[in-house]
Write an enzyme that holds these catalytic residues in place. Sequence first.
Site, PDB file in Angstrom:
ATOM      1  CE  LYS A  20       0.763   1.316   4.509  1.00 52.01           C
ATOM      2  NZ  LYS A  20       1.415   2.576   4.941  1.00 52.01           N
ATOM      3  CG  ASP A 153      -0.500   0.303   8.511  1.00 54.43           C
ATOM      4  OD1 ASP A 153      -1.209   1.190   9.003  1.00 54.43           O
ATOM      5  OD2 ASP A 153       0.654   0.501   8.083  1.00 54.43           O
TER       6      ASP A 153
END
Length: 291
Positions: A20, A153
């Site tokens: 990401k 995350d």
Amino acid sequence: MLLPRFFTTFALMITFPIAKINLGLNVVERRSDGYHNLQTVFYPVPITDALEVQLMDEEFPSAFDCDLKVTNIPVEGDEQRNLVVRAYQLLKQDFGKSMKRVHAHLCKRIPTQAGMGGGSSDCAAMIRLLNELFELGLSDEKMIDYAARLGADCPFFILNRPVYAEGIGERMAPIQLSLSGWTLAVVRPHIPVSTKEAFSLITPTMPLLNCRDIVKQPVENWRDVLVNDFEKSVFALHPEIGEIKNRLYELGASYAAMSGSGSALFGLFRQSPRESLEALFPDMFTALLRL
């Protein structure tokens, strides 16, 4: 890959955890538990690890219920403390009778200590894979709950789609955002960045503009308003990281930033850079991807 003979009667399952980037990252408040509340937009990037899981033969002499081997990129620390193993152990606490011992092989290709979420993605992928392998019947919401217990995350990688995130990253809302057609350049220098130190140098501040609203504007408008709060402290400690961001702009990026707390930098280009990233940034991880 050649497998030991005790694998031959069992199916192997494989998945590809993705990376990401953070489109804006604001540290807005210090919490009473010592963590910080954030505002950020997570965007999935097609740089992948490979994670495969094989049921362990009942006669195989292993001291571990989840026997992990990490290859390709060295990962610091005991493999039994890796988030992949911790994901297995967390699910086994609740589903012990349904879960057998497994071998896991993690081929690392997402750069580590880069702010690209590789470890968190591996963790979430393991939860999804085990849910399928052992037919645990977990919904996305329940898998997000498990992932949140292991890292800030991790929940994003259960969804793997653009989201706006708050809290420590676990409170997510879908966001309508597509970078399809853009070229993404990623450069990760071999400079480790301490997330703890980066946080210690930040004074939490509520931004005037929310990154969720900024990313609704054309990418060409992001440069002066979409901010990663970690850049100021990290660039002060490691000016060479900041120079990579400047170089991406010189190459023609419409927007460039550091991802997470670093040390990977990324640039978004309408047209691919004419010069080779490998030549421009020798001895660094580089990737050029069409989104």
